[in-house]
Motif scaffolding. Structure first.
Motif, PDB file in Angstrom:
ATOM      1  N   LEU A  20      18.451  37.464  41.059  1.00  0.00           N
ATOM      2  CA  LEU A  20      19.743  37.892  40.521  1.00  0.00           C
ATOM      3  C   LEU A  20      19.891  37.563  39.040  1.00  0.00           C
ATOM      4  O   LEU A  20      20.736  38.129  38.353  1.00  0.00           O
ATOM      5  CB  LEU A  20      20.882  37.235  41.307  1.00  0.00           C
ATOM      6  N   HIS A  21      19.046  36.654  38.544  1.00  0.00           N
ATOM      7  CA  HIS A  21      19.134  36.223  37.143  1.00  0.00           C
ATOM      8  C   HIS A  21      17.969  36.748  36.302  1.00  0.00           C
ATOM      9  O   HIS A  21      17.686  36.203  35.239  1.00  0.00           O
ATOM     10  CB  HIS A  21      19.161  34.695  37.074  1.00  0.00           C
ATOM     11  N   GLU A  22      17.304  37.781  36.778  1.00  0.00           N
ATOM     12  CA  GLU A  22      16.072  38.227  36.123  1.00  0.00           C
ATOM     13  C   GLU A  22      16.276  38.645  34.671  1.00  0.00           C
ATOM     14  O   GLU A  22      15.336  38.584  33.873  1.00  0.00           O
ATOM     15  CB  GLU A  22      15.443  39.382  36.908  1.00  0.00           C
ATOM     16  N   LYS A  23      17.476  39.055  34.299  1.00  0.00           N
ATOM     17  CA  LYS A  23      17.721  39.432  32.907  1.00  0.00           C
ATOM     18  C   LYS A  23      17.786  38.219  31.981  1.00  0.00           C
ATOM     19  O   LYS A  23      17.619  38.358  30.766  1.00  0.00           O
ATOM     20  CB  LYS A  23      19.030  40.221  32.802  1.00  0.00           C
ATOM     21  N   ASP A  24      18.045  37.066  32.558  1.00  0.00           N
ATOM     22  CA  ASP A  24      18.268  35.868  31.750  1.00  0.00           C
ATOM     23  C   ASP A  24      17.097  34.911  31.715  1.00  0.00           C
ATOM     24  O   ASP A  24      17.063  34.003  30.873  1.00  0.00           O
ATOM     25  CB  ASP A  24      19.491  35.099  32.265  1.00  0.00           C
ATOM     26  N   VAL A  25      16.127  35.057  32.638  1.00  0.00           N
ATOM     27  CA  VAL A  25      15.086  34.040  32.762  1.00  0.00           C
ATOM     28  C   VAL A  25      13.703  34.672  32.830  1.00  0.00           C
ATOM     29  O   VAL A  25      13.528  35.781  33.341  1.00  0.00           O
ATOM     30  CB  VAL A  25      15.333  33.164  34.016  1.00  0.00           C
ATOM     31  N   SER A  26      12.741  33.957  32.290  1.00  0.00           N
ATOM     32  CA  SER A  26      11.343  34.387  32.361  1.00  0.00           C
ATOM     33  C   SER A  26      10.500  33.215  32.840  1.00  0.00           C
ATOM     34  O   SER A  26      10.643  32.089  32.343  1.00  0.00           O
ATOM     35  CB  SER A  26      10.851  34.858  30.988  1.00  0.00           C
ATOM     36  N   PHE A  27       9.636  33.489  33.826  1.00  0.00           N
ATOM     37  CA  PHE A  27       8.703  32.494  34.335  1.00  0.00           C
ATOM     38  C   PHE A  27       7.299  32.908  33.902  1.00  0.00           C
ATOM     39  O   PHE A  27       6.767  33.918  34.370  1.00  0.00           O
ATOM     40  CB  PHE A  27       8.779  32.415  35.861  1.00  0.00           C
ATOM     41  N   ILE A  28       6.704  32.156  33.006  1.00  0.00           N
ATOM     42  CA  ILE A  28       5.409  32.522  32.449  1.00  0.00           C
ATOM     43  C   ILE A  28       4.312  31.748  33.170  1.00  0.00           C
ATOM     44  O   ILE A  28       4.330  30.514  33.213  1.00  0.00           O
ATOM     45  CB  ILE A  28       5.373  32.252  30.936  1.00  0.00           C
ATOM     46  N   SER A  29       3.368  32.465  33.733  1.00  0.00           N
ATOM     47  CA  SER A  29       2.335  31.862  34.575  1.00  0.00           C
ATOM     48  C   SER A  29       1.412  30.961  33.742  1.00  0.00           C
ATOM     49  O   SER A  29       1.300  31.112  32.524  1.00  0.00           O
ATOM     50  CB  SER A  29       1.517  32.944  35.275  1.00  0.00           C
ATOM     51  N   PRO A  30       0.731  30.026  34.406  1.00  0.00           N
ATOM     52  CA  PRO A  30      -0.133  29.085  33.681  1.00  0.00           C
ATOM     53  C   PRO A  30      -1.233  29.745  32.858  1.00  0.00           C
ATOM     54  O   PRO A  30      -1.573  29.263  31.780  1.00  0.00           O
ATOM     55  CB  PRO A  30      -0.726  28.226  34.802  1.00  0.00           C
ATOM     56  N   ASP A  31      -1.817  30.839  33.365  1.00  0.00           N
ATOM     57  CA  ASP A  31      -2.892  31.472  32.606  1.00  0.00           C
ATOM     58  C   ASP A  31      -2.363  32.095  31.318  1.00  0.00           C
ATOM     59  O   ASP A  31      -3.014  32.032  30.274  1.00  0.00           O
ATOM     60  CB  ASP A  31      -3.648  32.505  33.457  1.00  0.00           C
ATOM     61  N   VAL A  32      -1.169  32.672  31.379  1.00  0.00           N
ATOM     62  CA  VAL A  32      -0.560  33.240  30.172  1.00  0.00           C
ATOM     63  C   VAL A  32      -0.168  32.128  29.196  1.00  0.00           C
ATOM     64  O   VAL A  32      -0.362  32.247  27.984  1.00  0.00           O
ATOM     65  CB  VAL A  32       0.665  34.105  30.527  1.00  0.00           C
TER      66      VAL A  32
END
Length: 219
Positions: free
Chosen positions: A52-64
């Protein structure tokens, strides 16, 4: 980027995450989490738990995150553009202490969170700030792509501390989840008193259960 190779039968295919038995085995207490498990946790946060908060948050994976740490310039800009970081209020990155692009692995994970409302990078390290140098490199590398209106601050936060050499990845995941509940769901959160060794061990089993549940419903 290609994630670390893993072995064994496939257990779960979840969006961009592919987990095999060797990945799931790292969730057994006493094992150090690999980047595939952390990437899965971040993907689950993004696609399900905090969707529901996808516009506000980014989860960046370890490889990136590792790519961000070891690269700079135009190549990095092209790579980060699709992530739309300039519109995110919160960005979570799990940082590895490995400094060489020639080998994979490292020996420690920590969490770096960017908060746009506070214009600050918050570093949560479960091993006495030992990963501060790597976290600062990631922060410096990504700052220009955030388009903040002023210089972004960096702060080592008081964080729950692990009591062994293998739980750092779980602490990073647990910190991420509770910080999302605090900033996105506006829950009252106390990281220090909540994330205990017992809590982390329980969370390992909860993640195993979640993986098998998702695997059974996807068949």
């Amino acid at each position: 980027m290609k994630r670390m190779a893993s072995q064994g039968d496939m257990v779960l295919s979840f969006h961009d995450s592919l987990l095999r038995t060797s990945d799931v085995d790292t969730l057994v207490p006493g094992n150090w989490l690999n980047d595939n498990i952390i990437a899965f946790a971040f993907e689950y946060f993004e696609k399900v738990q905090f969707k529901l908060h996808e516009k506000d948050v980014s989860f960046i994976s370890p490889d990136v995150t590792q790519f961000i740490k070891l690269n700079c310039g135009d190549e990095l800009g092209i790579f980060l553009e699709p992530l739309c970081l300039t519109s995110k209020k919160y960005i979570f990155l799990v940082v590895n202490d490995e400094s060489s692009a020639a080998r994979a692995g490292g020996s420690h994970w920590s969490l770096l969170m960017f908060s746009r409302p506070e214009n600050t990078f918050y570093h949560h390290d479960s091993c006495n700030k030992s990963n501060t140098k790597s976290a600062k490199v990631v922060a410096m590398s990504i700052e220009i792509f955030l388009r903040a209106t002023r210089k972004v601050q960096f702060k080592n936060e008081e964080s729950p501390q692990q009591e062994n050499t293998c739980d750092c990845g779980m602490y990073a995941i647990c910190n991420t989840e509770l910080l999302c509940k605090k900033h996105l769901d506006e829950d009252e959160v106390d990281l220090i008193n909540t994330i205990t060794p017992e809590y982390v061990t329980k969370k390992r089993q909860e993640m195993v259960n979640l993986i098998h549940k998702l695997a059974s419903t996807s068949k």
